[in-house]
Design an enzyme around this catalytic site. Structure first.
Site, short mmCIF file in Angstrom:
data_model
loop_
_atom_site.label_atom_id
_atom_site.label_comp_id
_atom_site.label_asym_id
_atom_site.label_seq_id
_atom_site.Cartn_x
_atom_site.Cartn_y
_atom_site.Cartn_z
N TRP A 102 4.62 52.56 18.76
CA TRP A 102 6.06 52.02 18.67
C TRP A 102 5.58 52.05 16.85
O TRP A 102 6.70 52.12 15.86
CB TRP A 102 5.70 50.74 18.77
CG TRP A 102 6.07 50.17 19.94
CD1 TRP A 102 5.07 50.22 21.02
CD2 TRP A 102 6.95 50.85 20.71
NE1 TRP A 102 5.74 50.27 22.25
CE2 TRP A 102 7.11 50.40 21.72
CE3 TRP A 102 8.43 51.09 20.32
CZ2 TRP A 102 8.02 50.55 23.37
CZ3 TRP A 102 9.34 51.29 21.29
CH2 TRP A 102 9.08 50.56 22.98
N ASP A 173 6.16 43.78 13.00
CA ASP A 173 6.27 44.32 14.76
C ASP A 173 5.34 43.13 14.85
O ASP A 173 4.21 43.82 15.66
CB ASP A 173 6.50 45.47 15.25
CG ASP A 173 6.96 45.39 16.21
OD1 ASP A 173 7.28 45.11 17.27
OD2 ASP A 173 7.50 47.02 16.92
N LYS A 197 8.79 40.34 26.11
CA LYS A 197 7.14 39.88 26.49
C LYS A 197 6.43 38.27 26.66
O LYS A 197 6.40 37.94 27.79
CB LYS A 197 6.22 41.06 25.29
CG LYS A 197 6.21 42.67 25.73
CD LYS A 197 7.73 43.05 25.08
CE LYS A 197 7.44 45.01 25.66
NZ LYS A 197 7.32 45.69 24.49
C1 LIG Z 1 8.38 46.32 23.64
C2 LIG Z 1 8.45 46.90 22.14
C3 LIG Z 1 8.97 47.29 21.39
C4 LIG Z 1 10.40 47.56 21.56
O1 LIG Z 1 11.72 46.79 22.13
P1 LIG Z 1 13.07 46.62 22.80
O2 LIG Z 1 12.93 45.29 22.72
O3 LIG Z 1 13.02 46.91 23.58
O4 LIG Z 1 13.83 47.74 21.92
C5 LIG Z 1 8.60 47.26 19.69
N1 LIG Z 1 7.99 47.08 19.42
C6 LIG Z 1 6.67 47.37 20.41
C7 LIG Z 1 5.39 46.51 19.79
C8 LIG Z 1 6.75 46.67 21.89
O5 LIG Z 1 5.27 46.21 22.45
#
Ligand SMILES: *Cc1c(COP(=O)(O)O)cnc(C)c1O
Length: 362
Positions: A102, A173, A197
């Protein structure tokens, strides 16, 4: 009706109590004679839903008053572009920590707008530990430092908050870890997280941004990608994903009232992950490669000693009601995601199944 044990990495399990409440309110929201999803986003009823969701999130994370909370769309992936668009207006170099898939995607997106500087990487370790504070070397003109708090695919998490000079904002993030533990928001310039999540259903993205940083956008940034436009319009510059926003609000209420807050949630999450890691470590059949201090509280990848049994493991697990344990296609093996809505009983069911499978097939 049966609700099985869902270990999906995302969109992930929702608290059953939240879904029951949504079901009860779905056709006729609190005597209004219509569903939340059929309401104007400008109606007083929806404005109250939206404002309460923000208030509850602020309470849960003790978000200071000089931070704005934005509700956007496009997921964390769109924020990969929003971060440079909103923070490079005064020039400077975007700095990144590279800790896995990511964070690499975030770096790739920033490179479309300005060449990024990798301030530290855990590539050499095979992404099994995070860089230490002493390894972080910012460029002289750093506009910000971005990192991914919890690498959802690798199962790698930070055990400290990087310390920076006051003028360099820290951008994080937190898609797969927000609300899993208490958080010192004041250490960050920007925190963002896709909802699917720990927050709610897919389709809404939370951005927490320190107010002074709203003045750093590149003038060319499209208005719907500019944080300030959302801040100035209560995140209603256009039609927001109203139903997802409402469900996120129900999850925040559940976390406050049913669980008792984020500290209580952390205690439960620690018991869940510690039990699963202990089971993996006690066995020669299952393995997790991550340095113990950086093992994720939320995503536990593991491999079987004999990879030819992977298919049988997954099929047998599914037959026992244990869903979505297949590891990400880029790493293989298994992954159990233990987000907030996954209960201790779910994790115990998984541990029992794993021991039984090892006994029969290991
Ligand atoms: C799931 C996730 C993403 C991507 O999320 P989207 O909503 O599909 O764009 C980005 N960073 C992390 C750490 C994630 O777990």
């Amino acid at each position: 009706m049966t609700r099985l044990h869902n270990f999906c990495a995302g969109p992930a399990a929702m608290p059953t109590a939240v879904l029951e409440r949504a079901r009860a309110e779905m056709l006729d929201y609190q005597g209004q004679g219509l569903s939340v999803m059929e309401m104007s986003h400008r109606s007083p009823t929806f404005e109250a839903i939206a404002a309460k969701a923000e208030r509850d999130l602020r309470d849960l994370l003790a978000i200071p008053d000089n931070y704005r909370v934005l509700f956007m769309q496009g997921g964390a992936t769109l924020q990969f572009a929003c971060v440079p668009l909103n923070l490079l207006g005064q020039g400077g170099t975007p700095n990144y920590l590279d800790t896995g898939i990511w964070s690499s995607k975030a770096i790739k997106e920033a490179d479309h707008l300005a060449a990024s500087h990798i301030a530290a990487s855990s590539r050499e370790s095979g992404y099994v530990q995070v860089p230490r504070q002493g390894d972080i070397a910012l460029s002289a003109d750093a506009a910000y430092l971005h990192y991914c708090h919890n690498e959802t695919i690798g199962g790698l998490t930070f055990d400290y908050i990087p310390e920076l000079d006051a003028e360099v904002p820290l951008v994080c993030d937190m898609s797969s870890s927000i609300l899993s533990t208490p958080l010192d928001v004041s250490r960050y310039g920007v925190i963002y997280a896709g909802a699917q999540k720990n927050i709610g259903p897919a389709g809404i993205t939370v951005v927490i941004v320190r107010e002074d940083l709203l003045e750093r956008a590149q003038p060319s940034a499209p208005s719907l990608l500019g944080w300030k436009v959302y801040a100035d319009n209560d995140s209603m510059i256009n039609t927001p994903p109203t139903y997802a926003w409402y469900l996120a609000g129900l999850v925040f209420e559940w976390l406050k009232n049913d669980i008792g807050g984020v500290a209580e949630m952390e205690a439960i999450n620690r018991r869940k992950s510690e039990a699963l890691y202990a089971a993996i470590d006690a066995s020669d059949f299952y393995a997790n490669p991550i340095a113990p201090a950086n093992r994720s509280l939320m995503n536990v990848p593991f491999t079987l000693a004999d990879a030819s049994l992977n298919g049988d493991f997954l099929a047998n697990a599914e037959a026992e009601g244990l869903l979505n344990l297949k590891g990400h296609r880029s790493v293989g093996g298994m992954r159990a995601s233990l987000y907030n809505a996954v209960s201790e009983a779910d994790v115990q069911a998984l541990i029992t199944f794993m021991a039984d499978f090892e006994r029969r097939r290991g």
